[in-house]
Design a protein around this motif. Structure first.
Motif, PDB file in Angstrom:
ATOM      1  N   GLN A 167      -2.128  -0.949  -0.348  1.00  0.00           N
ATOM      2  CA  GLN A 167      -1.254  -1.135  -1.502  1.00  0.00           C
ATOM      3  C   GLN A 167      -2.077  -0.948  -2.769  1.00  0.00           C
ATOM      4  O   GLN A 167      -3.134  -1.553  -2.924  1.00  0.00           O
ATOM      5  N   ASP A 170      -1.756  -4.552  -7.494  1.00  0.00           N
ATOM      6  CA  ASP A 170      -0.900  -5.689  -7.137  1.00  0.00           C
ATOM      7  C   ASP A 170       0.473  -5.251  -6.626  1.00  0.00           C
ATOM      8  O   ASP A 170       1.304  -6.091  -6.251  1.00  0.00           O
ATOM      9  N   GLY A 171       0.717  -3.938  -6.627  1.00  0.00           N
ATOM     10  CA  GLY A 171       1.962  -3.420  -6.054  1.00  0.00           C
ATOM     11  C   GLY A 171       3.205  -3.674  -6.869  1.00  0.00           C
ATOM     12  O   GLY A 171       4.328  -3.539  -6.355  1.00  0.00           O
ATOM     13  N   THR A 172       3.051  -4.029  -8.135  1.00  0.00           N
ATOM     14  CA  THR A 172       4.231  -4.368  -8.943  1.00  0.00           C
ATOM     15  C   THR A 172       4.774  -3.184  -9.738  1.00  0.00           C
ATOM     16  O   THR A 172       5.755  -3.337 -10.465  1.00  0.00           O
ATOM     17  N   THR A 210       9.754  -2.651  -6.574  1.00  0.00           N
ATOM     18  CA  THR A 210       8.321  -2.554  -6.810  1.00  0.00           C
ATOM     19  C   THR A 210       7.716  -1.632  -5.743  1.00  0.00           C
ATOM     20  O   THR A 210       8.345  -1.362  -4.714  1.00  0.00           O
ATOM     21  N   PHE A 211       6.494  -1.198  -5.979  1.00  0.00           N
ATOM     22  CA  PHE A 211       5.819  -0.354  -4.994  1.00  0.00           C
ATOM     23  C   PHE A 211       5.668  -1.097  -3.668  1.00  0.00           C
ATOM     24  O   PHE A 211       5.848  -0.522  -2.598  1.00  0.00           O
ATOM     25  N   ARG A 212       5.371  -2.379  -3.745  1.00  0.00           N
ATOM     26  CA  ARG A 212       5.241  -3.153  -2.506  1.00  0.00           C
ATOM     27  C   ARG A 212       6.566  -3.193  -1.741  1.00  0.00           C
ATOM     28  O   ARG A 212       6.589  -3.075  -0.504  1.00  0.00           O
ATOM     29  N   LEU A 215       6.971  -0.039   0.157  1.00  0.00           N
ATOM     30  CA  LEU A 215       6.144  -0.036   1.368  1.00  0.00           C
ATOM     31  C   LEU A 215       6.800  -0.852   2.473  1.00  0.00           C
ATOM     32  O   LEU A 215       6.847  -0.431   3.636  1.00  0.00           O
ATOM     33  N   GLU A 216       7.317  -2.029   2.136  1.00  0.00           N
ATOM     34  CA  GLU A 216       7.964  -2.893   3.125  1.00  0.00           C
ATOM     35  C   GLU A 216       9.214  -2.235   3.694  1.00  0.00           C
ATOM     36  O   GLU A 216       9.472  -2.304   4.905  1.00  0.00           O
ATOM     37  N   ILE A 228       0.028  -5.446   4.874  1.00  0.00           N
ATOM     38  CA  ILE A 228      -0.129  -4.687   3.635  1.00  0.00           C
ATOM     39  C   ILE A 228      -1.278  -5.308   2.864  1.00  0.00           C
ATOM     40  O   ILE A 228      -1.259  -6.508   2.560  1.00  0.00           O
ATOM     41  N   ALA A 230      -3.818  -5.234  -0.404  1.00  0.00           N
ATOM     42  CA  ALA A 230      -4.002  -4.757  -1.775  1.00  0.00           C
ATOM     43  C   ALA A 230      -5.393  -4.140  -1.937  1.00  0.00           C
ATOM     44  O   ALA A 230      -6.397  -4.734  -1.540  1.00  0.00           O
ATOM     45  N   LYS A 260       0.770   4.732 -10.578  1.00  0.00           N
ATOM     46  CA  LYS A 260       0.298   3.621 -11.416  1.00  0.00           C
ATOM     47  C   LYS A 260       1.199   3.414 -12.635  1.00  0.00           C
ATOM     48  O   LYS A 260       1.342   2.294 -13.125  1.00  0.00           O
TER      49      LYS A 260
END
Length: 294
Positions: A167, A170-172, A210-212, A215-216, A228, A230, A260
């Motif tokens: 990730q 912070d994946g936000t 969010t990016f996270r 991914l989920e 996952i 970071a 980013k």
């Protein structure tokens, strides 16, 4: 109407050509090879070659031109400058002065962007706005659908390759993906009427993630369970340039810069102006990844 679509055999182009045909228009689907890649009449059109563009426009004699050609990564002579900027200049010069012109840009297009992709998209927009044509510019976010490059390849490979899922930071970073069906409907609506003439619209979906979360969702759609982890930005800043020494890097420097930066904007006014259905990513992601695996 007679409508010429540059990049008419690509992922987004195929959807737009089909939508235009369903509305009763006569459509030419332009590509560098001029090969039949889907619906519409195939026509050879290389935007980096002014003579090729002029020939295609003369053959199609269009009432409207939809310009979609773009690249995600540079390769050889196919640079962002050659394709996005010079290519757009060639198309604008060939478009009949009374024709409608609809332009594919990208969310985040900005001449001052650190991403070469986004900077070139910003330069192309400036050319469109100075052209004197009856233009509409669309700036899509990540476009999802069966056959897309991001959810069907980039994100799928990212969550599938290693025992863990990396990730970025912070994946936000926020994203608001839009369906290829919504994109096709917006472009078709603008091409066939004066709706949105002289305007620039962000094209985004109904929900921000969010990016996270992406991914989920990708892991869930693939039926995988992995941790996952970071990866600090400082390490990614070092790793990405090294990855780009590979023949086919998992992520390019420009893709990294865009990740980013995030990729989001409100879905209005495009949603209302073009009466878009606003399809939801979670409902379609399993189909996308299943098709990519096949």
């Amino acid at each position: 109407m007679k409508i010429l679509v540059t990049g008419g055999t690509g992922f987004v182009g195929t959807a737009i050509v089909k939508e235009l045909i369903s509305r009763g228009h006569q459509v030419w689907a332009g590509s560098r090879e001029g090969k039949q890649g889907g619906a519409g009449q195939a026509i050879k059109l290389d935007v980096t070659n002014p003579a090729s563009v002029l020939s295609a426009v003369a053959q199609a004699d269009p009432d409207a031109v939809v310009h979609l050609v773009g690249i995600i990564a540079e390769k050889g002579a196919q640079t962002f400058q050659a394709v996005h900027v010079d290519g757009t200049r060639h198309v604008l010069a060939a478009v009949p002065r009374g024709a409608r012109y609809v332009h594919m840009s990208a969310l985040g297009a900005d001449v001052n962007s650190k991403s070469g992709y986004s900077a070139s998209k910003g330069s192309a927009e400036a050319l469109v706005k100075a052209s004197g044509l009856r233009y509409t510019i669309f700036q899509p976010s990540l476009v999802f659908g069966v056959g897309d490059d991001f959810f069907g390849r980039v994100l799928r490979e990212l969550v599938s390759t290693a025992p863990i899922v990396p990730q970025i930071g912070d994946g936000t970073f926020p994203f608001r993906p839009v369906s290829v069906q919504d994109v096709a409907q917006a472009f078709a609506g603008a091409a066939e009427s004066e709706t949105g003439a002289g305007e620039t619209y962000a094209l985004t979906g109904p929900q921000e993630y969010t990016f996270r979360q992406l991914l989920e969702m990708e892991l869930s759609a693939l039926g995988k369970k992995k941790p996952i982890v970071a990866v600090p930005i400082v390490l990614m800043n070092l790793a990405v340039p090294m990855m780009n020494l590979l023949p086919n890097p998992p992520i390019t420097k420009d893709q990294y810069a865009m990740l980013k930066a995030g990729n989001t904007a409100p879905n209005e006014p495009a949603k209302t102006v073009f009466d878009l259905p606003m399809l939801k990513l979670p409902e379609h992601l399993p189909e996308i990844v299943a098709a990519a695996k096949g």
